[in-house]
Design an enzyme around this catalytic site. Structure first.
Site, mmCIF file in Angstrom:
data_model
loop_
_atom_site.group_PDB
_atom_site.id
_atom_site.type_symbol
_atom_site.label_atom_id
_atom_site.label_comp_id
_atom_site.label_asym_id
_atom_site.label_seq_id
_atom_site.Cartn_x
_atom_site.Cartn_y
_atom_site.Cartn_z
ATOM 1 N N CYS A 195 0.374 -1.888 14.809
ATOM 2 C CA CYS A 195 -0.504 -0.856 15.435
ATOM 3 C C CYS A 195 -1.385 -0.083 14.531
ATOM 4 C CB CYS A 195 0.654 0.263 15.727
ATOM 5 S SG CYS A 195 1.781 0.783 14.453
ATOM 6 N N ASN B 61 7.112 -6.440 17.331
ATOM 7 C CA ASN B 61 6.316 -6.751 16.032
ATOM 8 C C ASN B 61 7.091 -6.513 14.606
ATOM 9 O OD1 ASN B 61 5.790 -4.073 16.639
ATOM 10 N ND2 ASN B 61 3.886 -4.167 15.521
ATOM 11 N N PRO C 180 9.322 -2.294 20.066
ATOM 12 C CA PRO C 180 8.628 -3.624 20.403
ATOM 13 C C PRO C 180 9.013 -4.691 19.434
ATOM 14 C CG PRO C 180 7.472 -2.213 18.782
ATOM 15 C CD PRO C 180 8.821 -1.452 19.055
ATOM 16 N N GLU D 198 5.359 6.285 19.657
ATOM 17 C CA GLU D 198 4.532 5.680 18.828
ATOM 18 C C GLU D 198 3.920 4.831 19.616
ATOM 19 O OE1 GLU D 198 3.969 6.907 15.693
ATOM 20 O OE2 GLU D 198 5.887 7.654 15.116
#
Ligand code: NAD
Length: 475
Positions: free
Chosen positions: A279, A147, A145, A245
């Site tokens: 997360c 982030n 992702p 994850e």
């Protein structure tokens, strides 16, 4: 930028590129290659060819290369940090920390890889023995992702390479440039061509092809729960291994005997780091009713000190990466107001010359929440935190576990026994008691429930890229 396949920069077969935007200014800063099925095949074939010799390389030689790559990351940290800051909008100090921690993780995995072991059971059968060994699983597709574009890749890459696997990385459409730069450093470190390839493109267009391809042995994914479930379903159809994850909605419990300054400091820091875009951030806080007011006051005071701005302006927080991620925060705040909650600080998009072109949302505290509200049940992935009072520890645990997610949880109590008892019953992959540190490199990280399958980091992380083989010997 082009794809990095088999040690060289390669144009996509489509000859099409998409823009990468600076989330502070909306300006185009780079382009990434829009890969198609032919590119997928090229990248996986290169990784498959490289796997044949990489899996035979002595582990100690793989470790030497991995330490070299880590050192190059440190050498080029400023360049790489500037790239992350420009594509993600995070303050530059945080980008430098991401790089140094990722380099440390590469070093850690290199050393941990040297400690991989097999087993020989002592059956005491004359002339018979069984050897249990581990073998590299094959070609790994690493999908990441936006982030923490480098850390979340290195969590997979460093482990897979030490295990003897080769990798095709597919970074996020928002932050592909830093991953492409990393490929360059690995090439400079001396990795053989095809061991680490980077393919960019739209996940929805090339995702299935990457997963279903006969060469792919494992998919290591970090990202949203809905994407992860789709990937898991496709992988299961083709018997591919996965580590997933996924999302989180992590609770913090502040007990009657908690140190309020310690709790508020840790929770505010953790809820708003990276603009809340990670997360295992604290998303909701349950505070014992006797401490509720004091906790709120301290948390508001600390939150109002946070500076928001562009990455190079000495700010604590930058913008959200894009409109879609920004909207989660706005929708959840409006939902909470409609259902009777109180916005204590923040709550509205920031406006003004510095902010108008970016997706800036201020750090926001919502009080008097309950579980009918999205802020307490859905992942925010933004700088908004919900706070709710409780009467008994049993009630706090029931509320904390009332979630489909199970990534992390936090407990604050001056009695370590209370903290440990709560940690044992909280449904989460990791629980922090009385402070919130970064996750360590030598311990497992991952989720339960809808937060994922499998663990990264530590020796567990490397073993996840191996398969056991039993050899029966008669002599
Ligand atoms: P996302 O799921 O939208 O995208 C992640 C990656 O998946 C991107 O590279 C994207 O291109 C790719 N992708 C999208 N559709 C795909 C498909 N059909 N097949 C294959 N790949 C596909 O997530 P995001 O918005 O980039 O990141 C935010 C999410 O990531 C949040 O939900 C967050 O909780 C989660 N996350 C989890 C962890 C963890 O360790 N558990 C860490 C960070 C982020």
């Amino acid at each position: 930028m082009e794809n990095f396949i088999n040690g060289t920069w390669v144009k996509p077969h489509s000859n099409q590129y998409a823009d990468v935007f600076n989330p502070c200014s909306g300006e185009v800063i780079e382009t990434f290659a829009c890969s198609n099925l032919q590119d997928v095949n090229d990248a996986l074939s290169a990784a498959n060819q490289a796997f044949k010799s990489w899996k035979k390389m002595p582990v100690a030689q793989r470790a030497v290369l991995q330490h070299k790559a880590a050192n190059l990351m440190r050498q080029y940290a400023e360049r790489l940090a500037n790239t992350i800051a420009n594509e993600l909008g995070r303050p530059i100090a945080g980008c430098l920390t991401e790089i140094s921690r990722s380099a440390d993780l590469l070093d850690f995995y290199a050393e941990e890889g040297l400690r991989m072991k097999g087993e020989i059971p002592l059956h005491n059968l004359e002339g018979e023995k069984a050897l249990i060994i581990r073998e590299a699983i094959g070609v790994v597709v690493a999908i990441t992702p936006f982030n923490y574009p480098i850390t979340l890749l290195v969590m997979k890459l460093g482990a897979a390479l030490m295990a003897g696997c080769t990798v095709v990385a597919k970074p996020s459409e928002d932050t592909p440039i830093s991953t492409l730069m990393l490929a360059d450093f690995f090439a400079e470190a001396g990795y053989p061509s095809g061991v680490f390839n980077v393919l960019t493109g739209w996940g929805a267009e090339i995702g299935n092809a990457l997963i279903e391809h006969p060469i792919t042995a494992k998919i290591a994914f970090t990202g949203g729960t809905s994407t992860g479930k789709r990937i898991g379903a496709t992988a299961a159809m083709h018997n591919k291994r996965v580590t997933l994850e996924l999302g989180g909605q992590s609770p913090a419990i502040v007990c009657e005997d908690a140190n309020i300054t310690t709790a508020a400091t840790a929770i505010v820091r953790h809820a708003f780091a990276n603009s809340g875009q990670f997360c295992y951030r604290v998303n909701r806080v349950y505070v014992h009713e006797t401490q509720y007011q004091a906790f709120l006051e301290k948390a508001i005071e600390l939150t109002q000190k946070l500076r928001i701005g562009n990455p190079f302006s000495n700010a604590d927080m930058g913008p959200m990466v894009n409109q879609k991620i920004y909207q989660n925060s706005e929708v959840q705040v409006l939902d909470a107001i409609e259902k009777g909650a109180t916005i204590k600080t923040g709550g509205k998009r920031l406006r003004g010359e510095e902010f108008d072109k970016g997706w800036f949302f201020p750090p926001t505290i919502i009080a008097d929440t309950n579980h009918s509200m999205k802020i307490m049940t859905e992942e925010t992935f933004g700088p908004v935190v919900g706070i709710m009072p409780f009467k008994t520890n049993e009630e706090a645990i029931a509320l904390a576990n009332d979630s489909e997610y199970g990534l992390a949880a936090y407990v604050f109590s001056e009695q370590l026994g209370t903290g440990l008892r709560m940690a044992e019953v909280l449904e989460a992959g990791s629980v922090w008691i009385n402070n919130i540190s970064r996750s360590y490199h030598d311990v497992p990280f991952g989720g339960v429930k809808q937060s994922g399958i499998g663990r990264e980091k530590g020796h567990y992380g490397i073993e996840a890229y191996t398969e056991l083989k039993t050899i029966y010997m008669n002599y």
